[in-house]
Design an enzyme around this catalytic site. Sequence first.
Site, short mmCIF file in Angstrom:
data_model
loop_
_atom_site.label_atom_id
_atom_site.label_comp_id
_atom_site.label_asym_id
_atom_site.label_seq_id
_atom_site.Cartn_x
_atom_site.Cartn_y
_atom_site.Cartn_z
N GLU A 1 -4.93 -8.56 0.74
CA GLU A 1 -5.63 -8.10 1.91
C GLU A 1 -7.21 -7.88 1.75
OE1 GLU A 1 -4.27 -4.73 4.21
OE2 GLU A 1 -2.07 -5.42 4.00
N GLU B 1 0.85 -1.22 -0.10
CA GLU B 1 0.09 -0.20 -0.01
C GLU B 1 1.03 1.51 0.11
OE1 GLU B 1 -2.77 -0.24 3.20
OE2 GLU B 1 -3.72 -2.16 2.25
O1 IFM Z 1 -4.06 -2.83 9.17
C1 IFM Z 1 -4.14 -2.44 7.95
C2 IFM Z 1 -2.78 -2.78 7.09
O2 IFM Z 1 -1.72 -2.67 7.76
C3 IFM Z 1 -2.85 -2.43 5.65
N1 IFM Z 1 -4.11 -2.32 4.98
C4 IFM Z 1 -5.30 -2.08 5.69
C5 IFM Z 1 -5.32 -2.58 7.01
C6 IFM Z 1 -6.51 -2.25 7.93
O3 IFM Z 1 -6.68 -0.59 7.85
#
Ligand code: IFM
Length: 491
Positions: free
Chosen positions: A391, A178
């Site tokens: 994710e 990210e």
């Molecule tokens: O916890 C975070 C993660 O570190 C990166 N993506 C989003 C998740 C939830 O906010």
Amino acid sequence: MPLPPRTTDRPAGARLTFPTGFLWGAATAAYQIEGAVREDGRTPSIWDTFSHTPGRVHAGDTGDQATDHYHRYREDVALMGDLGLQAYRFSISWSRVQPTGRGPAVERGLDFYRRLTDQLLEAGIQPVATLYHWDLPQELEDRGGWPERDTAERFGEYAALAAEALRDRVAVWTTLNEPWCSAFLGYGSGVHAPGRTDPRAALRAAHHLNLGHGRAVAALRSTLPAGSQVAVSLNLHQVRALTQAPADLDAARRIDAVGNRIFTGPILQGGYPADLRTDTEHLVDWDALVHPGDEQAIGAPLDLLGINYYTPTLVSAPPADAVAPTPAKAAEHDAHGASEHSPWPGSESVLFHQPPGDRTAMGWSIDSSGLFDLVTGVARANPGLGLLITENGAAFEDVLTADGEVHDPERIAYLHTHLAAVHQAIAAGADVRGYFLWSLLDNFEWAYGYAKRFGAVYVDYPTQRRIPKASAHWYAATARANTIEPVPNPS
Ligand code: IFM
């Protein structure tokens, strides 16, 4: 060649089976779970500094202990085995491996990841390593951080050290997690470390993160054995315009440019998009920032693209009679915390809206159609590129009840609808190879500290006891069966 439309040729009520070999995993990140911040030569990262700065993180929480995974990794891997996980995505702490962000590796730091990956392999769980999940060594920030070009070069060096140490154990790597958050929350809105609020620095950081990715891909390719796979994980925003009015469509285009195409442009499409350069030319001189050869380096071919998705992004143009930009309003809905500074340089006056319907404990709207649209859109734009959902998950107000269980039907429903969307995207032709639930464990949720629980496994922080939630059992059964029930009314 456009993907075919959504398919509905399954008999009603038939179970949804994923392709053979579909990878079922869970993900975490170093600073969110490891703790042990002063052990084995580790030095502070920007998140240590930020979390120890009063007022930056909810309740003054820090990652000093987190879930103590550094000491409890054996127990955690055993838990993954019990849950039938086939893969585990973790991140490597740069500050453990190269405490000053330069120079030779610290073997004691690398040894932790050697032990962890040995344990995973013994349990038959495939390790997937992320090189950077937001925790820049503080010393590099002190030298200017991601807005400085040198940080990209340092990242390439670190990637080579990590790959050399783990090349015989880890076959799947992602460079950055990210980078939008690193650049625009870290240097734009300032709600993440290092907490700077400078739109120019944020754009410069984005380019140097991209360049660092390119340098890391080159380092990984020259270090890893043939057959290893290299990826990047992007939190692509599924941007939707509030109406089809030209001004709202333009607002969506702007957010797509500075939210998505600033990364996918150079990484996957050959260069920075012209409209992004125009939208931000009053802030950066792109010709000076992007050196000859940078876009080629950033665009080195990848084996896989990691997609992180939580919620869609709904935008509109400000009303025509608005007298001033409304950055606070924009930031309120940036899904990572409010700030009076905008994380959208050049497009500060775009309005963000909360779609109607159910929300998670983060206030994020629950809409699995966003995942379907995102994945099929990416697949259309990048034929031949394998995709991983690196994710997806949700925070809810989980409670450990007197029966010793955590009943989290909302999380099960969230996972179910989103997995159905992944299945539907695969049926529509997208080459999605696996899914990593965020997160294995409750953990340090950045500026929210420990107040938000994303885990499939509940962590009782005072005792560090792990208690698999009902959703963990559901996910384990799903992974074992490689199948889900159809969702009657997908959200
Ligand atoms: O916890 C975070 C993660 O570190 C990166 N993506 C989003 C998740 C939830 O906010």
